[in-house]
Design a protein around this motif. Sequence first.
Motif, PDB file in Angstrom:
ATOM      1  N   SER A 131      -1.340 -10.494  37.799  1.00 55.38           N
ATOM      2  CA  SER A 131      -1.366 -11.722  37.565  1.00 55.38           C
ATOM      3  C   SER A 131      -1.905 -12.543  38.954  1.00 55.38           C
ATOM      4  CB  SER A 131       0.187 -12.148  37.420  1.00 55.38           C
ATOM      5  OG  SER A 131       0.280 -13.120  36.659  1.00 55.38           O
ATOM      6  N   TYR A 132      -1.309 -12.138  40.137  1.00 54.67           N
ATOM      7  CA  TYR A 132      -1.701 -13.039  41.400  1.00 54.67           C
ATOM      8  C   TYR A 132      -3.503 -13.012  41.737  1.00 54.67           C
ATOM      9  CZ  TYR A 132       3.055 -13.539  42.834  1.00 54.67           C
ATOM     10  OH  TYR A 132       4.707 -13.823  42.774  1.00 54.67           O
ATOM     11  N   ALA A 133      -3.782 -11.966  41.340  1.00 55.49           N
ATOM     12  CA  ALA A 133      -5.259 -11.574  41.348  1.00 55.49           C
ATOM     13  C   ALA A 133      -5.899 -12.682  40.482  1.00 55.49           C
ATOM     14  CB  ALA A 133      -5.721 -10.267  41.109  1.00 55.49           C
ATOM     15  N   ALA A 134      -5.409 -12.824  39.304  1.00 53.83           N
ATOM     16  CA  ALA A 134      -6.062 -13.808  38.411  1.00 53.83           C
ATOM     17  C   ALA A 134      -5.801 -15.161  38.898  1.00 53.83           C
ATOM     18  CB  ALA A 134      -5.193 -13.583  36.898  1.00 53.83           C
ATOM     19  N   TYR A 135      -4.537 -15.344  39.595  1.00 52.86           N
ATOM     20  CA  TYR A 135      -4.272 -16.716  40.096  1.00 52.86           C
ATOM     21  C   TYR A 135      -5.350 -17.332  41.123  1.00 52.86           C
ATOM     22  CZ  TYR A 135      -2.197 -18.838  44.264  1.00 52.86           C
ATOM     23  OH  TYR A 135      -2.027 -19.698  45.665  1.00 52.86           O
ATOM     24  N   ILE A 136      -5.889 -16.116  41.924  1.00 52.73           N
ATOM     25  CA  ILE A 136      -6.899 -16.346  43.065  1.00 52.73           C
ATOM     26  C   ILE A 136      -8.242 -16.713  42.306  1.00 52.73           C
ATOM     27  CG2 ILE A 136      -8.053 -15.124  44.775  1.00 52.73           C
ATOM     28  CD1 ILE A 136      -5.358 -14.006  45.595  1.00 52.73           C
ATOM     29  N   LYS A 137      -8.373 -15.847  41.190  1.00 52.86           N
ATOM     30  CA  LYS A 137      -9.888 -16.088  40.581  1.00 52.86           C
ATOM     31  C   LYS A 137      -9.873 -17.325  40.103  1.00 52.86           C
ATOM     32  CE  LYS A 137     -12.491 -13.478  40.043  1.00 52.86           C
ATOM     33  NZ  LYS A 137     -13.810 -13.437  41.224  1.00 52.86           N
ATOM     34  N   ALA A 138      -8.942 -17.881  39.240  1.00 50.53           N
ATOM     35  CA  ALA A 138      -8.961 -19.286  38.812  1.00 50.53           C
ATOM     36  C   ALA A 138      -8.967 -20.393  39.717  1.00 50.53           C
ATOM     37  CB  ALA A 138      -7.693 -19.527  37.789  1.00 50.53           C
ATOM     38  N   GLN A 139      -8.274 -20.150  40.866  1.00 53.17           N
ATOM     39  CA  GLN A 139      -8.353 -21.078  42.075  1.00 53.17           C
ATOM     40  C   GLN A 139      -9.936 -21.107  42.378  1.00 53.17           C
ATOM     41  OE1 GLN A 139      -5.821 -23.012  43.123  1.00 53.17           O
ATOM     42  NE2 GLN A 139      -7.595 -23.922  44.018  1.00 53.17           N
ATOM     43  N   GLU A 140     -10.563 -19.797  42.501  1.00 56.09           N
ATOM     44  CA  GLU A 140     -11.961 -19.781  42.890  1.00 56.09           C
ATOM     45  C   GLU A 140     -12.842 -20.432  41.983  1.00 56.09           C
ATOM     46  OE1 GLU A 140     -11.963 -15.246  44.610  1.00 56.09           O
ATOM     47  OE2 GLU A 140     -13.311 -15.672  43.166  1.00 56.09           O
ATOM     48  N   ALA A 141     -12.476 -20.400  40.814  1.00 58.82           N
ATOM     49  CA  ALA A 141     -13.422 -21.232  39.955  1.00 58.82           C
ATOM     50  C   ALA A 141     -13.153 -22.774  39.835  1.00 58.82           C
ATOM     51  CB  ALA A 141     -12.990 -20.756  38.317  1.00 58.82           C
ATOM     52  N   ALA A 142     -12.057 -23.148  40.046  1.00 58.67           N
ATOM     53  CA  ALA A 142     -11.755 -24.339  40.339  1.00 58.67           C
ATOM     54  C   ALA A 142     -12.483 -25.063  41.521  1.00 58.67           C
ATOM     55  CB  ALA A 142     -10.199 -24.739  40.421  1.00 58.67           C
ATOM     56  N   ASP A 143     -12.594 -24.300  42.632  1.00 63.18           N
ATOM     57  CA  ASP A 143     -13.385 -24.400  43.731  1.00 63.18           C
ATOM     58  C   ASP A 143     -14.876 -24.424  43.848  1.00 63.18           C
ATOM     59  OD1 ASP A 143     -10.947 -25.405  44.530  1.00 63.18           O
ATOM     60  OD2 ASP A 143     -10.542 -23.620  46.081  1.00 63.18           O
ATOM     61  N   ALA A 144     -15.422 -23.667  42.764  1.00 64.12           N
ATOM     62  CA  ALA A 144     -16.715 -23.215  42.607  1.00 64.12           C
ATOM     63  C   ALA A 144     -17.754 -24.471  42.532  1.00 64.12           C
ATOM     64  CB  ALA A 144     -17.062 -22.396  41.595  1.00 64.12           C
ATOM     65  N   PRO A 145     -18.859 -24.365  43.126  1.00 63.01           N
ATOM     66  CA  PRO A 145     -19.955 -25.281  42.961  1.00 63.01           C
ATOM     67  C   PRO A 145     -20.355 -25.196  41.448  1.00 63.01           C
ATOM     68  CG  PRO A 145     -20.830 -23.667  44.302  1.00 63.01           C
ATOM     69  CD  PRO A 145     -19.231 -23.075  43.969  1.00 63.01           C
ATOM     70  N   PRO A 146     -20.728 -26.534  40.689  1.00 64.71           N
ATOM     71  CA  PRO A 146     -20.989 -26.622  39.192  1.00 64.71           C
ATOM     72  C   PRO A 146     -21.763 -25.402  38.744  1.00 64.71           C
ATOM     73  CG  PRO A 146     -21.065 -28.753  40.440  1.00 64.71           C
ATOM     74  CD  PRO A 146     -20.759 -27.656  41.446  1.00 64.71           C
ATOM     75  N   ASP A 147     -22.640 -24.787  39.407  1.00 63.58           N
ATOM     76  CA  ASP A 147     -23.561 -23.899  38.786  1.00 63.58           C
ATOM     77  C   ASP A 147     -23.195 -22.517  38.979  1.00 63.58           C
ATOM     78  OD1 ASP A 147     -23.992 -23.684  41.473  1.00 63.58           O
ATOM     79  OD2 ASP A 147     -25.906 -22.918  41.479  1.00 63.58           O
ATOM     80  N   GLN A 148     -21.848 -22.267  39.598  1.00 63.61           N
ATOM     81  CA  GLN A 148     -21.084 -20.954  39.538  1.00 63.61           C
ATOM     82  C   GLN A 148     -19.741 -20.854  38.843  1.00 63.61           C
ATOM     83  OE1 GLN A 148     -20.945 -19.642  43.729  1.00 63.61           O
ATOM     84  NE2 GLN A 148     -23.018 -20.577  44.160  1.00 63.61           N
ATOM     85  N   MET A 149     -19.375 -22.092  38.230  1.00 64.15           N
ATOM     86  CA  MET A 149     -18.194 -22.217  37.642  1.00 64.15           C
ATOM     87  C   MET A 149     -18.157 -21.084  36.399  1.00 64.15           C
ATOM     88  SD  MET A 149     -16.119 -25.645  36.752  1.00 64.15           S
ATOM     89  CE  MET A 149     -15.709 -26.393  38.205  1.00 64.15           C
ATOM     90  N   LEU A 150     -19.033 -21.275  35.564  1.00 67.67           N
ATOM     91  CA  LEU A 150     -19.203 -20.347  34.269  1.00 67.67           C
ATOM     92  C   LEU A 150     -18.888 -18.945  34.666  1.00 67.67           C
ATOM     93  CD1 LEU A 150     -19.236 -20.119  31.326  1.00 67.67           C
ATOM     94  CD2 LEU A 150     -21.711 -20.108  31.462  1.00 67.67           C
ATOM     95  N   ALA A 151     -19.728 -18.564  35.741  1.00 68.83           N
ATOM     96  CA  ALA A 151     -19.652 -17.141  36.051  1.00 68.83           C
ATOM     97  C   ALA A 151     -17.965 -16.940  36.606  1.00 68.83           C
ATOM     98  CB  ALA A 151     -20.499 -16.888  37.092  1.00 68.83           C
ATOM     99  N   ARG A 152     -17.287 -17.644  37.354  1.00 69.46           N
ATOM    100  CA  ARG A 152     -15.983 -17.563  37.694  1.00 69.46           C
ATOM    101  C   ARG A 152     -14.976 -17.303  36.428  1.00 69.46           C
ATOM    102  NH1 ARG A 152     -18.869 -17.549  41.706  1.00 69.46           N
ATOM    103  NH2 ARG A 152     -19.200 -15.425  40.749  1.00 69.46           N
ATOM    104  N   VAL A 153     -15.338 -18.239  35.712  1.00 71.89           N
ATOM    105  CA  VAL A 153     -14.266 -18.275  34.489  1.00 71.89           C
ATOM    106  C   VAL A 153     -14.605 -17.120  33.682  1.00 71.89           C
ATOM    107  CG1 VAL A 153     -14.150 -19.468  32.193  1.00 71.89           C
ATOM    108  CG2 VAL A 153     -14.283 -20.889  34.599  1.00 71.89           C
ATOM    109  N   GLU A 154     -15.846 -16.624  33.461  1.00 72.61           N
ATOM    110  CA  GLU A 154     -15.997 -15.367  32.468  1.00 72.61           C
ATOM    111  C   GLU A 154     -15.302 -14.287  33.408  1.00 72.61           C
ATOM    112  OE1 GLU A 154     -19.762 -16.593  30.195  1.00 72.61           O
ATOM    113  OE2 GLU A 154     -20.170 -15.524  31.850  1.00 72.61           O
ATOM    114  N   GLU A 155     -15.465 -14.098  34.685  1.00 76.26           N
ATOM    115  CA  GLU A 155     -14.528 -13.082  35.443  1.00 76.26           C
ATOM    116  C   GLU A 155     -13.316 -13.379  35.321  1.00 76.26           C
ATOM    117  OE1 GLU A 155     -18.091 -13.239  38.887  1.00 76.26           O
ATOM    118  OE2 GLU A 155     -16.064 -13.632  39.495  1.00 76.26           O
TER     119      GLU A 155
END
Length: 184
Positions: A131-155
Amino acid sequence: MRVHSILAAGLAAVLTGAVLLGPSQAQNAPAADQLALTSQKETTLGRRLLMNSIGANNDIIHDTLDGVLPMDDLELRGRLQSISAMLYAFPNLFRAEANPYTEEGEKADPGHVSLSDTRVWEDFEAFKQLSYAAYIKAQEAADAPPDQMLARVEELEVMCESCHETYRKPFEYFDFDRVEEFIK
Ligand code: HEC
């Protein structure tokens, strides 16, 4: 007493303790600062509402990134931020006493039945870390440059699904992709 017999006695005490308490209780015996002021029912409803909201937010994020909904960068980041916070809160909504999904529980009180599998309590530390790993991943997605957001969301979605495979009861009645079948 020689060192190894002291160790053996210690191990025997641990094993006896584990047998007396049973495996999940031995692992999850709460410390003094882990006692809650709300009930099992409240916490179960709380985590269901929270997960349901994670699901609804994620659907909107995905539809936005797919171009089905109008693009709004700030909104996307806000929703990902919320998902992230909720994923941190999620494992903190479990009581030491297990209340996994059961059919009887569902008949008795569908509003408070848990969809969690018994493995949550058997393996709580691993569950919490996921759960904490997914919390960090969602944070990475929230901070990602626009062209990398979809990739982080899919991860992130891979993490949602792999956790559900192990720790959630398989269920069909909330599958939004099948909702039209239920309406007919
Ligand atoms: C660490 C494990 C884990 C992760 C990560 C996780 N979930 Fe869950 N999810 C669960 C468990 C366990 C339940 C059942 C909770 C209960 O009822 O006690 C659940 C329930 C749900 C539900 C059903 C809610 C209801 O009761 O109606 C939805 C929808 C959902 N999750 C979506 C998601 C989405 C989307 C993600 C990723 C963004 C996600 N989950 C990430 C473990 C996880």
